[in-house]
Design a protein around this motif. Structure first.
Motif, PDB file in Angstrom:
ATOM      1  N   TRP A  96       0.816  -1.206   0.000  1.00 34.49           N
ATOM      2  CA  TRP A  96       0.000   0.000   0.000  1.00 34.49           C
ATOM      3  C   TRP A  96       0.851   1.258   0.000  1.00 34.49           C
ATOM      4  O   TRP A  96       0.389   2.327  -0.386  1.00 34.49           O
ATOM      5  CB  TRP A  96      -0.933   0.014   1.217  1.00 34.49           C
ATOM      6  N   SER A 209     -13.547  -5.167  11.113  1.00 35.81           N
ATOM      7  CA  SER A 209     -12.559  -4.180  10.685  1.00 35.81           C
ATOM      8  C   SER A 209     -13.308  -2.952  10.207  1.00 35.81           C
ATOM      9  O   SER A 209     -14.112  -3.030   9.266  1.00 35.81           O
ATOM     10  CB  SER A 209     -11.687  -4.746   9.560  1.00 35.81           C
ATOM     11  N   THR A 213     -10.026   0.782  12.496  1.00 37.07           N
ATOM     12  CA  THR A 213      -9.139  -0.380  12.486  1.00 37.07           C
ATOM     13  C   THR A 213      -8.080  -0.239  11.405  1.00 37.07           C
ATOM     14  O   THR A 213      -6.880  -0.421  11.644  1.00 37.07           O
ATOM     15  CB  THR A 213      -9.944  -1.671  12.234  1.00 37.07           C
ATOM     16  N   VAL A 214      -8.547   0.067  10.184  1.00 33.96           N
ATOM     17  CA  VAL A 214      -7.627   0.209   9.055  1.00 33.96           C
ATOM     18  C   VAL A 214      -6.673   1.378   9.289  1.00 33.96           C
ATOM     19  O   VAL A 214      -5.474   1.287   9.020  1.00 33.96           O
ATOM     20  CB  VAL A 214      -8.403   0.408   7.739  1.00 33.96           C
ATOM     21  N   GLU A 217      -4.097   0.123  11.991  1.00 27.30           N
ATOM     22  CA  GLU A 217      -3.292  -1.053  11.662  1.00 27.30           C
ATOM     23  C   GLU A 217      -2.578  -0.942  10.321  1.00 27.30           C
ATOM     24  O   GLU A 217      -1.526  -1.551  10.125  1.00 27.30           O
ATOM     25  CB  GLU A 217      -4.181  -2.298  11.670  1.00 27.30           C
ATOM     26  N   ASP A 218      -3.152  -0.199   9.379  1.00 28.88           N
ATOM     27  CA  ASP A 218      -2.565  -0.113   8.039  1.00 28.88           C
ATOM     28  C   ASP A 218      -2.852   1.262   7.434  1.00 28.88           C
ATOM     29  O   ASP A 218      -3.636   1.390   6.490  1.00 28.88           O
ATOM     30  CB  ASP A 218      -3.144  -1.217   7.153  1.00 28.88           C
ATOM     31  N   ARG A 221      -2.809   1.876   3.657  1.00 33.07           N
ATOM     32  CA  ARG A 221      -3.982   1.325   2.966  1.00 33.07           C
ATOM     33  C   ARG A 221      -5.135   2.322   3.014  1.00 33.07           C
ATOM     34  O   ARG A 221      -5.817   2.550   2.012  1.00 33.07           O
ATOM     35  CB  ARG A 221      -4.394   0.002   3.614  1.00 33.07           C
ATOM     36  N   LEU A 222      -5.359   2.903   4.174  1.00 30.18           N
ATOM     37  CA  LEU A 222      -6.418   3.907   4.305  1.00 30.18           C
ATOM     38  C   LEU A 222      -6.152   5.078   3.375  1.00 30.18           C
ATOM     39  O   LEU A 222      -7.062   5.552   2.675  1.00 30.18           O
ATOM     40  CB  LEU A 222      -6.509   4.397   5.745  1.00 30.18           C
ATOM     41  N   ARG A 230     -12.726   2.898  -3.352  1.00 29.84           N
ATOM     42  CA  ARG A 230     -12.728   1.470  -3.056  1.00 29.84           C
ATOM     43  C   ARG A 230     -13.338   0.721  -4.237  1.00 29.84           C
ATOM     44  O   ARG A 230     -14.427   1.062  -4.689  1.00 29.84           O
ATOM     45  CB  ARG A 230     -13.537   1.202  -1.782  1.00 29.84           C
ATOM     46  N   THR A 258     -11.583   0.882  17.029  1.00 20.07           N
ATOM     47  CA  THR A 258     -11.043  -0.149  16.139  1.00 20.07           C
ATOM     48  C   THR A 258     -11.827  -1.456  16.220  1.00 20.07           C
ATOM     49  O   THR A 258     -11.633  -2.352  15.393  1.00 20.07           O
ATOM     50  CB  THR A 258      -9.571  -0.438  16.479  1.00 20.07           C
TER      51      THR A 258
END
Length: 259
Positions: A96, A209, A213-214, A217-218, A221-222, A230, A258
């Motif tokens: 990502w 998720s 959360t995204v 954690e990432d 990606r967000l 998307r 989250t």
């Protein structure tokens, strides 16, 4: 004040038969969202084409209404963590943050040792298409048509961002002001994601998720999805936003629940 017949019928349905009214609204929404999701503007801007390519980087088969090949990609490293269809996704190898083995995917559940696409930023988009068609990638025209491959090439050449402008690599925190991002989230993103960011579950009931959360954690990606949308969903591509705005929005998203 006279209420138009169609509106009156809709209001009546909402009170008399809520379920039927909701289904009617869903059908009407699909009628204008489907062409927006799957169609192409008569005169597409370069930003629209880039964001389309960004969604292909995420999940090109979804964008093209295809199924990913079921077999593991022949160039995917033997013993790699992924198997089957996922090995055909660009992001699965290149990450990502677009840095592949030099970024977040240098270790962990997606580590393959494959380099990223960052080195192709600023390249000729047609050069990217040539790489997509080579024996390593094997995205032949019957797998990925020329027009779609050019859009993906345009994203790789012109749509990448250096994620370190937005996200601190040491802390994984967005470099923004959550107080300023809050106004944007509540007035735009909450339309689909809810004020708490939990209206849509990207995971499962047992392992949910959400936006928060995204974001935690990432974050890369967000950021990618905020900018490009998307795949297969009526999520706006905010590629036009200023970097500071994106960082503010990401910072606020990291304050959301989250779980």
């Amino acid at each position: 004040m006279r209420v138009p017949a169609l509106l009156a019928a809709g209001l009546l349905a909402a009170f008399v038969a809520p379920a039927a009214a909701q289904e009617h609204v869903h059908q009407e929404r699909a009628a204008y969202q489907d062409p927006w999701i799957k169609g192409t503007p008569a005169d597409p801007s370069e930003e629209w084409l880039i964001a389309f390519g960004g969604r292909m980087y995420d999940q090109w088969a979804e964008i093209l209404d295809q199924n990913l090949p079921a077999r593991t990609h022949v160039s995917y490293p033997k013993g790699g963590p992924a198997k089957g269809a996922d090995t055909w996704r660009c992001v699965e190898c290149h990450g990502w943050d677009y840095k592949g083995a030099d970024g977040a995917y240098k270790s962990g559940a997606h580590a393959t040792g494959i380099k990223g696409i960052a080195g192709m930023a600023g390249a000729d988009p047609e050069a990217v298409v040539t790489i997509l068609r080579n024996p390593t990638h094997r995205y032949t025209p019957d797998v990925m048509p020329d027009a779609a491959a050019r859009r993906l090439g345009l994203f790789v050449a012109k749509g990448q961002v250096d994620t370190t402008r937005f996200i601190d690599p040491a802390t994984a925190k967005f470099k923004g002001d959550p107080a300023r991002g809050k106004a944007m989230f509540q007035n735009l993103c909450a339309t689909c994601h809810g004020y708490d960011g939990k209206a849509q579950n990207f995971g499962s009931t047992s392992a949910p998720s959400f936006v928060g959360t995204v974001a935690v954690e990432d974050p890369a990606r967000l950021l990618h999805k905020i900018r490009n949308g998307r795949p297969g969903e009526a999520m706006p591509a905010n590629i036009w936003m200023e970097p500071e705005t994106l960082a503010n929005l990401g910072a606020y998203a990291q304050t959301l629940d989250t779980k």
